[in-house]
Design an enzyme around this catalytic site. Structure first.
Site, PDB file in Angstrom:
ATOM      1  CE1 TYR A   1       0.950  -0.010   4.474  1.00 37.92           C
ATOM      2  CE2 TYR A   1      -0.028   2.044   4.244  1.00 37.92           C
ATOM      3  CZ  TYR A   1       0.761   1.285   5.141  1.00 37.92           C
ATOM      4  OH  TYR A   1       1.210   1.696   6.019  1.00 37.92           O
TER       5      TYR A   1
ATOM      6  CD  GLU B   1       9.388   2.436  10.816  1.00 35.10           C
ATOM      7  OE1 GLU B   1       9.272   3.198   9.935  1.00 35.10           O
ATOM      8  OE2 GLU B   1       9.375   1.128  10.279  1.00 35.10           O
TER       9      GLU B   1
ATOM     10  NE  ARG C   1       6.749   4.417   0.604  1.00 33.06           N
ATOM     11  CZ  ARG C   1       6.364   5.422   1.453  1.00 33.06           C
ATOM     12  NH1 ARG C   1       7.470   5.743   2.425  1.00 33.06           N
ATOM     13  NH2 ARG C   1       5.248   5.927   1.690  1.00 33.06           N
TER      14      ARG C   1
ATOM     15  CG  LEU D   1       8.028   2.815   4.910  1.00 33.76           C
ATOM     16  CD1 LEU D   1       7.913   1.614   4.083  1.00 33.76           C
ATOM     17  CD2 LEU D   1       6.659   3.510   5.162  1.00 33.76           C
TER      18      LEU D   1
ATOM     19  CE  LYS E   1       3.009   3.426   3.261  1.00 29.96           C
ATOM     20  NZ  LYS E   1       3.235   3.712   4.735  1.00 29.96           N
TER      21      LYS E   1
HETATM   22  N1  PDD Z   1       2.565   5.770   7.129  1.00 34.06           N
HETATM   23  N2  PDD Z   1       7.017   4.454   8.871  1.00 34.06           N
HETATM   24  C1  PDD Z   1       6.007   3.770   9.127  1.00 34.06           C
HETATM   25  C2  PDD Z   1       5.939   2.439   9.770  1.00 34.06           C
HETATM   26  C3  PDD Z   1       5.038   4.274   8.315  1.00 34.06           C
HETATM   27  O1  PDD Z   1       3.649   3.655   8.455  1.00 34.06           O
HETATM   28  C4  PDD Z   1       4.896   5.437   7.637  1.00 34.06           C
HETATM   29  C5  PDD Z   1       3.677   6.178   7.037  1.00 34.06           C
HETATM   30  C6  PDD Z   1       6.119   6.347   7.617  1.00 34.06           C
HETATM   31  C7  PDD Z   1       6.392   7.525   7.126  1.00 34.06           C
HETATM   32  O2  PDD Z   1       6.466   7.633   5.652  1.00 34.06           O
HETATM   33  P1  PDD Z   1       5.900   8.542   4.663  1.00 34.06           P
HETATM   34  O3  PDD Z   1       6.788   9.732   5.099  1.00 34.06           O
HETATM   35  O4  PDD Z   1       6.199   8.287   3.332  1.00 34.06           O
HETATM   36  O5  PDD Z   1       4.443   8.891   4.921  1.00 34.06           O
HETATM   37  C8  PDD Z   1       7.234   5.674   8.350  1.00 34.06           C
HETATM   38  C9  PDD Z   1       1.302   6.029   6.516  1.00 34.06           C
HETATM   39  C10 PDD Z   1       1.099   7.597   6.543  1.00 34.06           C
HETATM   40  C11 PDD Z   1       0.372   5.064   7.083  1.00 34.06           C
HETATM   41  O6  PDD Z   1       0.210   3.992   7.097  1.00 34.06           O
HETATM   42  O7  PDD Z   1      -1.065   5.655   7.372  1.00 34.06           O
END
Ligand code: PDD
Length: 293
Positions: A34, A181, A53, A205, A149
């Site tokens: 996703y 994270e 990604r 991630l 992801k």
């Molecule tokens: N989540 N790490 C994890 C585990 C995440 O689920 C996310 C983002 C990030 C940040 O990635 P980005 O900057 O590309 O949004 C880091 C999304 C927003 C979600 O699952 O809703």
């Protein structure tokens, strides 16, 4: 604008009408990829990077990408145009589809399930911006491919709920004594005027917002280092930040009940965060004004 804010397997439709089989492998096994793409003024932010990604995740789980980048863009732009709100969060999911039986091994000749929908972009409240957020820490119990992801998010769900149960906004995870994270975010540490970020590897991630923050730091000559961050450094940080597509760049002002930072600034958003947030907003405003964004 007809309110057909979802796309499912080739059709645009209202979200409430989108239905999938209970045998879908996303439902049975969390077998899917996703993305969450923020949209400002109807322009997706860093869509190419999100689509790259997605490709990395699909390659990592050995699921052929059902669309090329141009096809994905057409779908994403279509659902964005259908919505009656301008700032959006577009969710994209591809699963290995629904077979007629339940078997862990990859099914043969089964089409993937492709689902996209848009909803209003919910960014932090003014109160969260001004005061920062409280977080807790926990041991990272996730698997060995946190760089992908995937929709197999149970550990992230449990981690996020720990935060909610503690009246906090996020859980920061540590693996073998090092920062990885947040449950749904990346985490930055500021120490003596230097922005520190954990390295991209299987433990976390590769955040799109994380990349933007490091690019902005480089562009503005702000000292920054990408290296492993030990628990002691996390706990003695001058500033802590959380980043994600929907939370943008947000100050963490309490960690496990202790104020973050030292002296009179303790427990308040720090000066470096304020500069970074301004740069971040200026950057996405500029991108969303550009016709070719
Ligand atoms: N989540 N790490 C994890 C585990 C995440 O689920 C996310 C983002 C990030 C940040 O990635 P980005 O900057 O590309 O949004 C880091 C999304 C927003 C979600 O699952 O809703």
């Amino acid at each position: 604008m007809t309110g057909k804010t979802a796309y499912l397997n080739g059709r645009y439709l209202p979200l409430a009408e989108a239905k999938i089989s209970p045998l879908d492998r996303g439902f049975l096994f969390g077998d899917g990829a996703y993305e969450v793409v923020p949209v400002y003024s109807r322009r997706p932010f860093r869509l190419d990077e999100h689509l790259r990604r997605l490709q990395t995740t699909l390659d990592g789980i050995r699921l052929p990408n059902p669309h090329n980048a141009e096809e994905w863009k057409a779908i994403v732009l279509h659902v964005i145009a259908e919505a009656d709100f301008a700032d959006q969060s577009v969710y994209i999911e591809v699963t290995r589809g629904a077979d007629s039986k339940r078997d862990q091994a990859f099914p043969i000749g089964v089409a993937p399930t492709i689902f996209v929908f848009t909803s209003p972009l919910i960014t932090p409240t003014l109160e969260q911006r001004e005061s920062g957020i409280a977080v807790i820490s926990a041991v990272d119990i996730r698997w060995g491919r946190c760089d992908l992801k995937t929709v197999a998010l149970l550990a992230n769900v449990l981690m996020r709920q720990l935060a909610v149960d503690a009246g906090c906004a996020e859980t920061i995870m540590l693996r073998d004594g090092y920062l990885t994270e947040g449950a749904a975010s990346n985490i930055f540490v500021v120490q003596d005027g230097v922005i520190l970020a954990p390295p991209k590897d299987y433990r976390m991630l590769s955040g799109i917002t994380y990349d933007v923050v490091l690019e902005l730091a480089a562009q503005h000559g702000m000292p920054h280092q990408v290296r492993p961050i030990a628990e002691a450094e996390l706990r003695s940080a001058d500033e802590l930040w959380m980043t994600s597509s929907t939370k943008e760049v947000l100050a963490i002002t309490t960690l496990d009940g202790q104020p973050v930072g030292k002296g009179t600034g303790a427990g308040k958003p720090g000066p470096i965060l304020r500069r970074m947030y301004d740069w971040y907003c200026a950057f996405h405003d500029e991108v969303s004004r550009r016709a070719d964004a």
